[in-house]
Structures are given as structure tokens and as C-alpha cells.
Design a protein around this motif. Structure first.
Motif, mmCIF file in Angstrom:
data_model
loop_
_atom_site.group_PDB
_atom_site.id
_atom_site.type_symbol
_atom_site.label_atom_id
_atom_site.label_comp_id
_atom_site.label_asym_id
_atom_site.label_seq_id
_atom_site.Cartn_x
_atom_site.Cartn_y
_atom_site.Cartn_z
ATOM 1 N N ARG A 18 0.826 -1.216 0.000
ATOM 2 C CA ARG A 18 0.000 0.000 0.000
ATOM 3 C C ARG A 18 0.854 1.257 0.000
ATOM 4 O O ARG A 18 0.550 2.227 -0.702
ATOM 5 C CB ARG A 18 -0.943 0.004 1.211
ATOM 6 C CG ARG A 18 -2.077 -0.997 1.153
ATOM 7 C CD ARG A 18 -3.075 -0.709 0.037
ATOM 8 N NE ARG A 18 -3.536 0.668 0.026
ATOM 9 C CZ ARG A 18 -4.526 1.163 0.752
ATOM 10 N NH1 ARG A 18 -5.213 0.392 1.546
ATOM 11 N NH2 ARG A 18 -4.844 2.436 0.675
ATOM 12 N N VAL A 19 1.944 1.267 0.785
ATOM 13 C CA VAL A 19 2.821 2.440 0.826
ATOM 14 C C VAL A 19 3.513 2.608 -0.525
ATOM 15 O O VAL A 19 3.602 3.723 -1.050
ATOM 16 C CB VAL A 19 3.848 2.326 1.977
ATOM 17 C CG1 VAL A 19 4.928 3.390 1.861
ATOM 18 C CG2 VAL A 19 3.138 2.446 3.321
ATOM 19 N N SER A 20 3.973 1.507 -1.114
ATOM 20 C CA SER A 20 4.621 1.582 -2.429
ATOM 21 C C SER A 20 3.643 2.088 -3.476
ATOM 22 O O SER A 20 3.993 2.941 -4.307
ATOM 23 C CB SER A 20 5.133 0.206 -2.843
ATOM 24 O OG SER A 20 6.161 -0.202 -1.991
ATOM 25 N N GLU A 21 2.415 1.582 -3.423
ATOM 26 C CA GLU A 21 1.368 2.019 -4.366
ATOM 27 C C GLU A 21 1.109 3.520 -4.219
ATOM 28 O O GLU A 21 1.009 4.244 -5.200
ATOM 29 C CB GLU A 21 0.098 1.218 -4.085
ATOM 30 C CG GLU A 21 -1.100 1.573 -4.901
ATOM 31 C CD GLU A 21 -2.312 0.773 -4.439
ATOM 32 O OE1 GLU A 21 -3.342 1.399 -4.128
ATOM 33 O OE2 GLU A 21 -2.210 -0.459 -4.372
ATOM 34 N N ARG A 22 1.026 3.971 -2.973
ATOM 35 C CA ARG A 22 0.778 5.394 -2.714
ATOM 36 C C ARG A 22 1.942 6.246 -3.192
ATOM 37 O O ARG A 22 1.754 7.306 -3.783
ATOM 38 C CB ARG A 22 0.543 5.626 -1.229
ATOM 39 C CG ARG A 22 0.285 7.080 -0.895
ATOM 40 C CD ARG A 22 -0.028 7.237 0.580
ATOM 41 N NE ARG A 22 -0.369 8.615 0.871
ATOM 42 C CZ ARG A 22 0.477 9.483 1.424
ATOM 43 N NH1 ARG A 22 1.685 9.121 1.759
ATOM 44 N NH2 ARG A 22 0.090 10.714 1.665
ATOM 45 N N ASP A 23 3.164 5.777 -2.961
ATOM 46 C CA ASP A 23 4.342 6.543 -3.355
ATOM 47 C C ASP A 23 4.512 6.617 -4.869
ATOM 48 O O ASP A 23 5.098 7.560 -5.382
ATOM 49 C CB ASP A 23 5.603 5.971 -2.713
ATOM 50 C CG ASP A 23 5.688 6.289 -1.229
ATOM 51 O OD1 ASP A 23 4.895 7.133 -0.750
ATOM 52 O OD2 ASP A 23 6.536 5.699 -0.549
ATOM 53 N N ALA A 25 2.061 6.951 -6.957
ATOM 54 C CA ALA A 25 1.055 7.885 -7.479
ATOM 55 C C ALA A 25 1.661 9.288 -7.562
ATOM 56 O O ALA A 25 2.495 9.676 -6.747
ATOM 57 C CB ALA A 25 -0.169 7.908 -6.569
ATOM 58 N N GLY A 26 1.256 10.034 -8.554
ATOM 59 C CA GLY A 26 1.719 11.412 -8.668
ATOM 60 C C GLY A 26 1.195 12.248 -7.519
ATOM 61 O O GLY A 26 0.224 11.874 -6.847
ATOM 62 N N ARG A 30 -2.192 11.424 -5.190
ATOM 63 C CA ARG A 30 -1.875 10.761 -3.920
ATOM 64 C C ARG A 30 -2.974 11.006 -2.896
ATOM 65 O O ARG A 30 -3.461 12.123 -2.735
ATOM 66 C CB ARG A 30 -0.549 11.288 -3.398
ATOM 67 C CG ARG A 30 -0.022 10.486 -2.227
ATOM 68 C CD ARG A 30 1.354 10.899 -1.863
ATOM 69 N NE ARG A 30 2.265 10.434 -2.903
ATOM 70 C CZ ARG A 30 3.566 10.620 -2.864
ATOM 71 N NH1 ARG A 30 4.105 11.292 -1.880
ATOM 72 N NH2 ARG A 30 4.328 10.168 -3.825
ATOM 73 N N ALA A 31 -3.347 9.961 -2.195
ATOM 74 C CA ALA A 31 -4.389 10.054 -1.169
ATOM 75 C C ALA A 31 -3.903 10.900 0.006
ATOM 76 O O ALA A 31 -2.707 10.933 0.309
ATOM 77 C CB ALA A 31 -4.758 8.665 -0.673
#
Length: 89
Positions: A18-23, A25-26, A30-31
Motif C-alpha cells: 500500500r505504501v509503495s502504491e501510494r508513493d 502515485a503522482g 496521492r491520497a
């Protein structure tokens, strides 16, 4: 590997992904931090983990809580360890 070790490994894998997915994102996509954290906690709860607030260790009542800058620095260090584990000493 025990069931507890398997559960811990599953939780770490979930958080890291989840952290990698978030990071990835542009910045605009980003959430926000709080909804993101709430969604991660919800996913952890779905696999059986329960949130328990951290308690201050005995004898440290006079220690002030971390400042926002200290917390961000710690989070950045943890994020680097999760997303780039081979670059650590």
C-alpha cells in the motif's frame, strides 16, 4: 513459520504494498494521509489485526511526544526501508 509469523508477514506485505502504491502515485493523485491510514487499518482489520493505541512505557511519563517533524522523519526512514530494503546498510 508459525501462524503468528505468517500473520505478521502478511501484514507487513500489505502495508509495504500500500505504501509503495501510494508513493508511485503522482502528487495530485496521492491520497491524503488520514484517509490513507484509515484504509490501511481497515484492510489490516479485515485480515484479523486490531488497532490498539500505543502506550507510553513506564518511567517515561516526563518525555514529551515527538514533534511533527520528528514523526515525519521517522516515517520517511521507515518508508525508505519498506520500499528500498536492499539499499539499507
Amino acid at each position: 513459520m508459525t501462524t503468528r509469523d505468517q500473520a505478521r508477514a502478511q501484514a507487513v506485505k500489505l502495508i509495504a504494498s500500500r505504501v509503495s502504491e501510494r508513493d508511485r502515485a503522482g502528487r495530485g493523485d496521492r491520497a491524503d494521509a488520514e484517509p490513507f491510514a484509515a484504509s490501511v487499518l481497515a484492510e489490516l482489520a479485515a485480515i484479523g489485526f486490531r488497532y490498539v493505541p500505543a502506550l507510553r512505557p513506564p518511567g517515561r511519563a516526563d518525555t514529551p511526544p515527538a514533534t511533527p517533524e520528528q514523526a515525519r522523519a521517522y516515517a520517511d526512514t521507515a518508508r525508505r526501508k519498506i520500499t528500498h530494503p536492499r539499499e539499507q546498510p
